[in-house]
Design an enzyme around this catalytic site. Structure first.
Site, PDB file in Angstrom:
ATOM      1  N   SER A 111       0.792  -1.222  -0.007  1.00  0.00           N
ATOM      2  CA  SER A 111      -0.085   0.095   0.070  1.00  0.00           C
ATOM      3  C   SER A 111       0.966   1.186   0.079  1.00  0.00           C
ATOM      4  CB  SER A 111      -1.054  -0.229   1.025  1.00  0.00           C
ATOM      5  OG  SER A 111      -1.923   0.901   0.972  1.00  0.00           O
ATOM      6  N   ASP A 179      -9.489  -4.661  -5.741  1.00  0.00           N
ATOM      7  CA  ASP A 179      -8.865  -3.616  -4.629  1.00  0.00           C
ATOM      8  C   ASP A 179      -8.891  -2.512  -5.546  1.00  0.00           C
ATOM      9  OD1 ASP A 179      -6.955  -2.123  -3.215  1.00  0.00           O
ATOM     10  OD2 ASP A 179      -5.347  -3.703  -3.351  1.00  0.00           O
ATOM     11  N   HIS A 191      -8.135  -5.019  -0.483  1.00  0.00           N
ATOM     12  CA  HIS A 191      -6.779  -4.545  -0.102  1.00  0.00           C
ATOM     13  C   HIS A 191      -6.281  -5.210   1.198  1.00  0.00           C
ATOM     14  CE1 HIS A 191      -3.797  -1.731  -0.800  1.00  0.00           C
ATOM     15  NE2 HIS A 191      -3.831  -1.023   0.401  1.00  0.00           N
TER      16      HIS A 191
END
Length: 209
Positions: A111, A179, A191
């Site tokens: 991320s 996602d 995610h």
């Protein structure tokens, strides 16, 4: 979206127990795993990605010593967070490379942590969710010692970018179906699923060290 990911990440971390991995590399091990956690992600290297990936790497890479370093940065939605991580990652790798001439590196980013890694290898994450401009890059002299790059839920993919050039063949860049952070999906929970890819990622890296 960034706030939703932060909340979802904390929720996921609240009910999951993962064995902690070493946080810092003080000695000259054969391989140093440098992990940048995601936004708001708890855990030593990151409970969703970093910790399970490091554990899988230790199982896949035998006969060589491994150590781990958790990139020191806020990993929050404040302006400049990714840039602080970028600077810390490059500083760590540069310092380790000087102290340990034979050490190689595996870079892990999840991320916002993927933004940190992207910036550190010269791919700007500015314009992506929780991204930022490049403030430091791994020196060209150290590039051959970066054996593998493992990216999960990489926000630059949502703006049509990817890892290209020098590091492309050494990079595994995973985006789960649905996602919204790395793709055009609407399933925030997607995610949070990258721990299931730990073995795949470790296998990829093991074939390159």
């Amino acid at each position: 979206m960034a706030k939703a990911v932060v909340v979802a990440t904390f929720v996921a971390g609240a009910g999951v127990a993962v064995a902690a991995a070493p946080a810092a590399a003080a000695s000259c091990t054969d391989i140093n795993v440098v992990s940048a956690r995601g936004t708001g992600e708890p855990g030593v290297l990151g409970i969703i990605v970093g910790d399970p990936v490091y554990s899988a790497l230790r199982g896949k890479i035998t006969g060589r010593s491994l150590s781990a370093y958790a990139v020191n940065y806020p990993a929050d939605i404040s302006a400049g967070s990714a840039s602080l991580g970028n600077a810390d990652l490059v500083n760590h790798v540069t310092s380790q490379a000087a102290s340990c001439p034979n050490q190689r590196f595996i870079l892990v980013g999840y991320s916002q942590g993927a933004n940190v890694v992207d910036n550190s290898i010269g791919i700007s994450s500015q314009g992506a969710a929780v991204g930022g401009p490049i403030v430091a890059q791994i020196p060209a002299s150290i590039q051959p010692r970066v054996a593998a790059i493992l990216l999960f839920g990489n926000p630059i993919r949502a703006i049509g970018k990817s890892v290209t050039g020098t590091y492309a063949s050494r990079t595994l860049d995973l985006c789960a179906q649905g996602d919204p952070v790395c793709g055009n999906g609407v399933d925030v929970t997607a995610h949070l699923t990258y721990g299931r890819n730990a073995d795949q990622a470790a296998t990829f890296a093991a074939g390159r060290v």
